[in-house]
Design an enzyme around this catalytic site. Structure first.
Site, PDB file in Angstrom:
ATOM      1  N   GLU A  50       0.987  -1.191  -0.067  1.00 43.42           N
ATOM      2  CA  GLU A  50      -0.085  -0.209   0.045  1.00 43.42           C
ATOM      3  C   GLU A  50       0.868   1.122  -0.092  1.00 43.42           C
ATOM      4  O   GLU A  50       0.231   2.303  -0.559  1.00 43.42           O
ATOM      5  CB  GLU A  50      -0.896   0.096   1.201  1.00 43.42           C
ATOM      6  CG  GLU A  50      -2.208  -1.073   1.217  1.00 43.42           C
ATOM      7  CD  GLU A  50      -1.689  -2.317   1.675  1.00 43.42           C
ATOM      8  OE1 GLU A  50      -0.579  -2.377   2.079  1.00 43.42           O
ATOM      9  OE2 GLU A  50      -2.681  -3.106   1.654  1.00 43.42           O
ATOM     10  N   PHE A 112     -11.021  -8.014  13.922  1.00 40.05           N
ATOM     11  CA  PHE A 112      -9.921  -8.227  12.933  1.00 40.05           C
ATOM     12  C   PHE A 112      -9.813  -7.249  11.765  1.00 40.05           C
ATOM     13  O   PHE A 112     -10.668  -6.841  11.173  1.00 40.05           O
ATOM     14  CB  PHE A 112     -10.273  -9.823  12.128  1.00 40.05           C
ATOM     15  CG  PHE A 112      -9.393 -10.158  11.223  1.00 40.05           C
ATOM     16  CD1 PHE A 112      -8.126 -10.512  11.694  1.00 40.05           C
ATOM     17  CD2 PHE A 112      -9.695 -10.036   9.798  1.00 40.05           C
ATOM     18  CE1 PHE A 112      -7.193 -10.936  10.707  1.00 40.05           C
ATOM     19  CE2 PHE A 112      -8.716 -10.393   8.793  1.00 40.05           C
ATOM     20  CZ  PHE A 112      -7.386 -10.912   9.205  1.00 40.05           C
ATOM     21  N   GLN A 113      -8.412  -6.965  11.817  1.00 40.27           N
ATOM     22  CA  GLN A 113      -7.965  -5.813  10.826  1.00 40.27           C
ATOM     23  C   GLN A 113      -8.660  -4.741  11.036  1.00 40.27           C
ATOM     24  O   GLN A 113      -8.929  -3.712   9.985  1.00 40.27           O
ATOM     25  CB  GLN A 113      -8.228  -6.259   9.337  1.00 40.27           C
ATOM     26  CG  GLN A 113      -7.314  -7.505   8.901  1.00 40.27           C
ATOM     27  CD  GLN A 113      -6.948  -7.504   7.581  1.00 40.27           C
ATOM     28  OE1 GLN A 113      -7.943  -7.366   6.626  1.00 40.27           O
ATOM     29  NE2 GLN A 113      -5.889  -8.109   7.002  1.00 40.27           N
ATOM     30  N   LYS A 162     -17.532  -1.135   6.409  1.00 45.47           N
ATOM     31  CA  LYS A 162     -18.108  -2.143   5.284  1.00 45.47           C
ATOM     32  C   LYS A 162     -19.700  -2.210   5.220  1.00 45.47           C
ATOM     33  O   LYS A 162     -20.028  -2.372   3.941  1.00 45.47           O
ATOM     34  CB  LYS A 162     -17.528  -3.651   5.593  1.00 45.47           C
ATOM     35  CG  LYS A 162     -17.592  -4.301   4.497  1.00 45.47           C
ATOM     36  CD  LYS A 162     -16.886  -5.814   4.892  1.00 45.47           C
ATOM     37  CE  LYS A 162     -17.187  -6.924   3.858  1.00 45.47           C
ATOM     38  NZ  LYS A 162     -16.497  -7.954   4.056  1.00 45.47           N
ATOM     39  N   MET A 472      24.066   9.422   2.627  1.00 39.78           N
ATOM     40  CA  MET A 472      23.950  10.739   3.374  1.00 39.78           C
ATOM     41  C   MET A 472      24.183  10.422   4.682  1.00 39.78           C
ATOM     42  O   MET A 472      25.031  11.352   5.260  1.00 39.78           O
ATOM     43  CB  MET A 472      22.287  10.984   3.011  1.00 39.78           C
ATOM     44  CG  MET A 472      22.291  12.789   3.514  1.00 39.78           C
ATOM     45  SD  MET A 472      23.604  13.609   2.563  1.00 39.78           S
ATOM     46  CE  MET A 472      22.596  14.300   1.195  1.00 39.78           C
TER      47      MET A 472
END
Lengths: 560, 164
Positions: A50, A112-113, A162, A472
């Site tokens: 993502e 969940f999630q 959802k 760097m």
């Protein structure tokens, strides 16, 4: 009013916004939406992770000027976009993020999630919205597009549980949304413009610093005209690169920590400093004590909260930079004879330019590689960069003719931004060659996006300035920690040539600037995603450099 | 650092208080007190925050709040024209009759009200500007504070001026 599900309304709302691409990764909490996308012409670009999808949306947004849209699922899908949102937000890039969420009845139960993405992203977005009922979806999406793309642009997130995707409601699609607390179009104040013009007209050594806001407002033509009228040299922040052509006699190039000599020597001499759409970042100013100590500062910004945040100004103009500069220019023209060229100034700039360009000319030095890339890229093309030494060399030495040719992660400095952003940029401008100037550390963070470049037909070229270290940090340890190298070794890289080939891209090892040019030209001609691996000296430093905490004139030109 | 009072109107909807508090935390602004309540006949709430800040930060607080989409109107209240009150509910241990008399006298002196009387406990309500409440607490301290609850300042400007 039409009765439809939240998911149908979502797709319709996106279509009404003219969305062409949806970048994202799917998941359980957005399945209803994905089902309705099957019926839409919106092209879905599935990502590997993502974060990459968010950078693609960001790259698309910066190049097209329209919001880039990323769609992900709840939980880890949502947390994975946080870096991408912060990157977009800090560089004022209009990104709209749409996240699935667990059903409302389960919100707050550690389902969940489930994560609190509204809480998590509150500090890295311009605004965020959680949908509480299906009927709110058209308004929420319209609001996200409107807020992200107006005023000072930025990232906006809409979280969509959802059940609101599957619930039906009578949907109304507003053509316009209004907020009591959001009024982005501010007219520059005429009195302030008059004062600014008076200060500038009387200035003996006026200097302009242009930032990303000058580019975002399309003010570059006006800016150049004003600069020429005043014979005011123009330095830029990293985000302002392109506000003036690199080869313009009044161009000072990048200012600040890794700014060019001409910028860092001439900016502190200003008696009046006009700062346009820049926010006085520490990387641009160096120590504030050494930053234009004798200058009266005029600050133009569309975001009022930037005025006097870091540096006090004497005149401040809140509003669109293009309108503000146009107003100032007209008023300057009434007050000052113009048309002459300050030959002495132009000559000094030229001398400093030559100094900047000859700091390191060894055959495969950073600056030489950047110049080779420039030679190989056609005039109409786009480069993006990753973050690190290569980025600074590119900012210093990749000459541009104007805005729209160079994009980079400035504010957040997100390693791994370049490759996915290049893909998003390519989606916005498929007609232009796209190249990412990268480093081995940055490239390794998001190289999995090569799969998308190849599969989706967005050929990009990546040049890896490969020095095998996180350069760097190595440079800081070399210069300020007495060469005590720590944590800069990368895990052993894969063979980048073979890696590219395994994705179906072309891999090339280039050991001279000639080979780099040849490989770039071929990749553009053949429209093939290509990775060009360039072995570099791990000891090379980026110069000029202002040591942290020092002023612009405390410039290091080499040594160590 | 000096204390300043900033009042602002926000959309009265879930999550707005969080965003305001988050802004203060993220930018490191020091909140002395924060009060919130709905505005009658309007979809807005009024928040009043007392902050400890020098002028550059105070200016930033106002501008950063103003930038939030859910914040409708922000005003730094003029300290010379501002009426400010907070409410204190205090429970005092007063088993000793002398302590009890002193507690009642002190509450009366600050125009407070005794709300509840129990053989060992007095509960009082006191309203006033923050410094007055502080003074009251200093006086009552030696008598014995069992429990207390303060609201933080609600504030409004005198005269014909309005936040919205």
């Amino acid at each position: 009013m039409t009765e439809m599900t939240g998911a149908e309304a979502y797709v319709k709302a996106l279509e009404k916004e003219g969305v062409k691409y949806l970048f994202g990764v799917t998941g359980a909490a957005i399945i209803p939406i994905c089902d309705d996308l099957l019926k839409s012409k919106i092209r879905y670009i599935g990502g590997a992770h993502e974060q990459g999808s968010t950078h693609m949306a960001d790259g698309y947004a910066r190049v097209s000027g329209h919001p880039g849209v990323v769609q992900v699922t709840s939980g880890p899908g949502a947390t994975n976009i946080v870096t991408g949102l912060a990157t977009a937000q800090l560089d004022s890039s209009p990104v709209v993020a749409l996240t699935g969420q667990v059903p409302l009845s389960m919100v707050g139960t550690d389902a969940f999630q489930e994560v609190d993405i509204i809480g998590i992203t509150a500090s890295v977005t311009k605004h965020n919205i959680q949908v509480m009922e299906a009927v709110e979806i058209p308004h929420a999406i319209k609001s996200a597009f409107y807020i992200s793309s107006t005023g000072r642009k930025g990232a906006v997130l809409v979280d969509i549980p959802k059940d609101t995707q599957t619930d039906k409601a009578d949907m109304v699609f507003p053509d316009k949304v209004e907020f009591r607390g959001y009024h982005p179009n501010i007219e520059p104040n005429s009195q302030e413009m008059h004062w600014a013009a008076t200060l500038l007209a009387k200035a003996r050594r006026p200097v302009i610093i242009a930032g990303g806001g000058a580019i975002a407002s399309g003010a570059t033509m006006e800016l150049i005209e004003l600069a020429e009228m005043l014979q005011a040299p123009v330095a830029t922040s990293l985000m302002g690169k392109g506000a003036i052509p690199s080869n313009h006699p009044l161009s000072l190039g990048l200012c600040g920590m890794h700014g060019r000599c001409e910028a860092n020597y001439i900016v502190p001499e200003a008696d009046v400093l006009l700062v346009v759409g820049a926010r006085f970042s520490d990387r641009t100013t160096g120590s504030l004590r050494g930053f234009a100590p004798n200058a009266r500062i005029i600050h133009i910004d569309v975001d009022r909260s930037e005025i006097d945040k870091n540096v006090d100004s004497i005149t401040r103009i809140v509003g669109d930079a293009k309108l503000a500069i146009r107003g100032i220019r007209e008023k300057v023209a009434q007050q000052r004879n113009t048309g002459h060229t300050d030959e002495d100034l132009v000559k000094r700039i030229k001398e400093f330019k030559a100094q900047s360009d000859t700091l390191n000319t060894s055959p495969l030095s950073g600056p030489e590689v950047i110049r080779a890339i420039r030679r190989a890229m056609p005039p109409d093309s786009i480069v993006v960069t990753d973050v690190g030494q290569h980025q600074m060399w590119a900012a210093q030495h990749y000459d541009v003719r104007g805005p729209g040719e160079f994009f980079t992660s400035g504010g957040l400095g997100t390693m791994g931004w370049g490759t996915p952003a290049a893909i998003g940029a390519k989606a916005a401008r498929p007609d232009l060659p796209l190249l990412n100037i990268s480093g081995d550390g940055s490239f390794a963070m998001t190289e999995n996006n090569l799969a998308i470049a190849v599969d989706e037909g967005f050929p990009v070229t990546v040049v890896i300035l490969n020095n095998g270290v996180l350069g760097m940090v190595a440079q800081w340890q070399r210069l300020f920690y007495n060469r005590r190298y720590s944590t800069i070794q990368r895990p052993k890289h894969p063979d980048f040539v073979k890696l590219a080939e395994s994705y179906g891209a072309t891999g090339v090892k280039a050991e001279s600037t000639k080979q780099i040019e040849t490989a770039i030209k071929r990749s553009i001609k053949e429209k093939q995603t290509t990775v060009i691996d360039v072995p570099m000296d791990p000891e090379e430093n980026v110069y000029p450099m202002i040591p942290p905490g020092m002023g612009l004139k405390d410039i290091l030109l080499g040594g160590a | 650092m000096p204390l300043h009072t900033v009042s602002f109107l926000v959309e009265n909807k879930p999550g707005v208080l969080f965003k305001v508090a988050n802004l203060f935390r993220r930018r490191g602004y020091n909140i002395q007190s924060l009060t919130v309540g709905p505005v009658e006949g309007s979809p807005l709430s009024r928040m009043t925050v007392v902050v400890d800040a020098e002028s550059r930060i105070l200016n930033q607080i106002v501008e950063q709040l103003d930038k939030m989409v859910d914040v409708v109107k922000v005003k730094r209240l003029d300290p010379l024209r501002t009426l400010s009150r907070e409410l204190l509910l205090i429970k005092m241990k007063t088993s000793d009759p002398i302590a009890r008399i002193e507690a009642v006298n002190t509450v009366n002196a600050y125009h407070g009200l005794i709300l509840d009387v129990d053989p060992d406990i007095l509960i009082a309500e006191v309203t006033g500007p923050t410094d007055e409440i502080d003074e009251f607490l200093k006086r009552i301290g030696p008598i014995g504070i069992e429990e207390m609850s303060r609201t933080g300042a609600a504030a409004i400007e005198r005269g014909n001026v309005k936040l919205a």
